[in-house]
Motif scaffolding. Sequence first.
Motif: not given
Length: 610
Positions: A227-255
Motif C-alpha cells: 500500500r504505497g504511492i509515489i507522488i510526482a510533485g512540482v518540478a521543472q527539470v532539464q531532462q524531463p524524459k529521463e526524469y519521467c523514465s526514472a519515476i516510471a522505473q521505480l513505480s514498476q518495480i514497487l508496483k
Amino acid sequence: MLIAFNNTNQLWAFILAETLVRLGLTCAVICPGSRSTPLALAFAKASYNYNIEAISILDERSAAFFALGVAKASKRPVVLVCSSGTAGANFYPAVIEARESRVPLLILTADRPQELRNCHSGQTIDQLKLYGNYPNWQTELALPSPDMQMLAYLRQTVIHGWERSLYPVSGPVHLNIPFRDPLAPIPDADIELQLEPEEFFSGISTYVETAPLLSALLPQEWLQSQRGIIIAGVAQVQQPKEYCSAIAQLSQILKFPVLAEGLSPVRNYADLNPYLISTYDLILRLQQLSQQLAPEIVIQIGEIPTSKQLRTWINTTQPKRWIIDPSDQNLDPLHGKTIHLRVSIEQLVQGVENRETRGQGEQKRIFPPLQGVSPSPHPPLPPSPHPPLPPSSSPYLQMWCDAEAQVRSNVDQTMATMNELCESKAAWLLSQTLAPGTPLFIANSMPVRDVEFFWKPNNLGVRSHFNRGANGIDGTLSTALGIAHRHQSSVMLTGDLSLLHDTNGFLIRNKFVGHLTIVLINNNGGGIFEMLPIAQFDPPFEEFFATPQDIDFAQLCATYGVEHELITSWDKLQRKLNPLPSKGIRVLELRTNRKTDAKWRQDNLPKFAE
C-alpha cells in the motif's frame, strides 16, 4: 595580446565581465542608471566581442523577472545589473522567487563608495544584505583598484559567486559593487596598466558538479509494502524524459501508483508511466474512497503538489514518508514522519540499477521493460477502467487505476460537451492542443489549480514553467517573456489580475525575440477568492478581495503595440494555439463570469468521483 587600460572603473568592470563570459555567461539584463555605467559599458562591449546578449530593460521589477525566465529556460546564471538606490530594491520579489524555486541569478547592484553613504548623498541607501537571507551568497566588492593582487581577488570572487549561484543548490547571488567617479571611461590621472588576458584568465573553467551515484538498495519497507504511492510533485527539470523514465522505473518495480501533479512533466510523458494517476484531487474528495486508499508509505519526489485535498489526506492518514530531492531544503510543510533522501530520482534509480547489475554479474537489469496498464491518452475519450493488472500487482494498485480510469472518463466527457466559455476548460483544452514540446508558463492563483484538476495526461512533452517558489503573481508576464526569448514559440495561461500586475512587462516587446501567446482568462477580478469562505461576506468581498479592475484589454494592448483578439468559442481558441506564430506578442482573451465559474467548480468537483 596586451590590452591597455587607463581608467580604473573600466578595468575593474572588464575583469568582472570577462570572467563571467569565460565561465559561460550568455545573457546580461541591464537597467539604465548612472552609478552602474562601468558595468553597463563592460557588458555592452562583451556583447559586441562575444556571443552573449546584453538587454536593456527600463523597469527593474520586470527586468528581474525577465532574467528569471531566461535563467529558468537556460538553466544557467543570468546577470542582472542596476544602479544605486531603490533600483535594486525592485529586484527583491524576483530574488525571493529565484531562491524558492532554485533559479540561478547573479545580481550586480552598483553603489556609492563608503564616503558617500549616511550623509544624504543622492540615490544612496543601505544596500548591504539588501535581500536579507534570500541569496545563496552575498558580499560587497572592494573599491576598484588597478593593483594586480586586487584584480586577482576580483576574478576569484566572481568565480565563487558564479559557482554559488549553481551549487550545491541553484539560487540568487548578490554582489554589491561600489564605484567612485569618474564613471564614464575617461582617463584617470594615476593609472597606466597593461593586461595579458589569456594568461590572467587561463585558470578559468566551467564548473561541473559530478555527484556520486548511490549504491544502496531500496529500503526494504518500500519493497515489502502493498500500500504505497509515489507522488510526482512540482518540478521543472532539464531532462524531463529521463526524469519521467526514472519515476516510471521505480513505480514498476514497487508496483506503486504515481500521483502526478499538473505541474510535473510526468503528465506530459504519459506513456512512460503506466500507473499514472492524474485525478487524485477529485478522487480524494469522495470520503469513503479516500479512506480505502489510505497508504502505508508515500514516496514524494520533489515538492508536494498544490492540492489541498491531497495534503489533508496525507495529514489525516499519517503514512511514513520519504522525500527524494537533491537540495538541502526542508520540503515537508506537513511536518510528518518524513525521511529526506538528498539525491535526485535519476541518481537513486541509476545507483540501484548499478548495484543490482554488479551483484548479478552484469547479466540483467533490475527494472523490467515498461508495460502499460492503461490505454494511450490520445483518443478524445478514454475507455473506462484500466484492464486488470498482472497477477503480481496488488489490489491496492488496481483500485487506484480503476478510480483514475473512471474519473478521467467523467472529466473528459464533461469537458468535451461543454460549449460555453468556462475558465476550467482552458487548461484541459491546452493539454491536448499545443504542439509537441511547447513551452507553457502557468500563472498562479486559479490557472495553476485548474491545471492540477483538469490537465489531461498526454505524450506531447509540453515544457511547463511556473513561479511556484513563493507562489506570487509578481512578474508573471516578464517571466513568461524571459522563458520565450530566443526559444520555441510559447504560451502563457493567466488570469486578468496577474497580467495587470505586470503590464510593464510589455515594455520588453522591442527587445523580445520570439513569440508569446497569452491565453487571458478575463473574469474581472480574483477568481481564486471566490473559492474561499470570505466570498460569503460582501461587503467587503468585492472591493477588497475580488478587486475588479474593469479594464478594456483591447485598448491596453493597443497602447503597448501588442496584438489582441477576443476568443468567442473553443474551436477558435484551438485554431489559434496550433500552429503558433513565430514572432511577436499576442493576447487571446476569453471573457468569463467569475461567480458562474466558481459555482461550476463547487458543483462539479465533488461529483467527478461519484
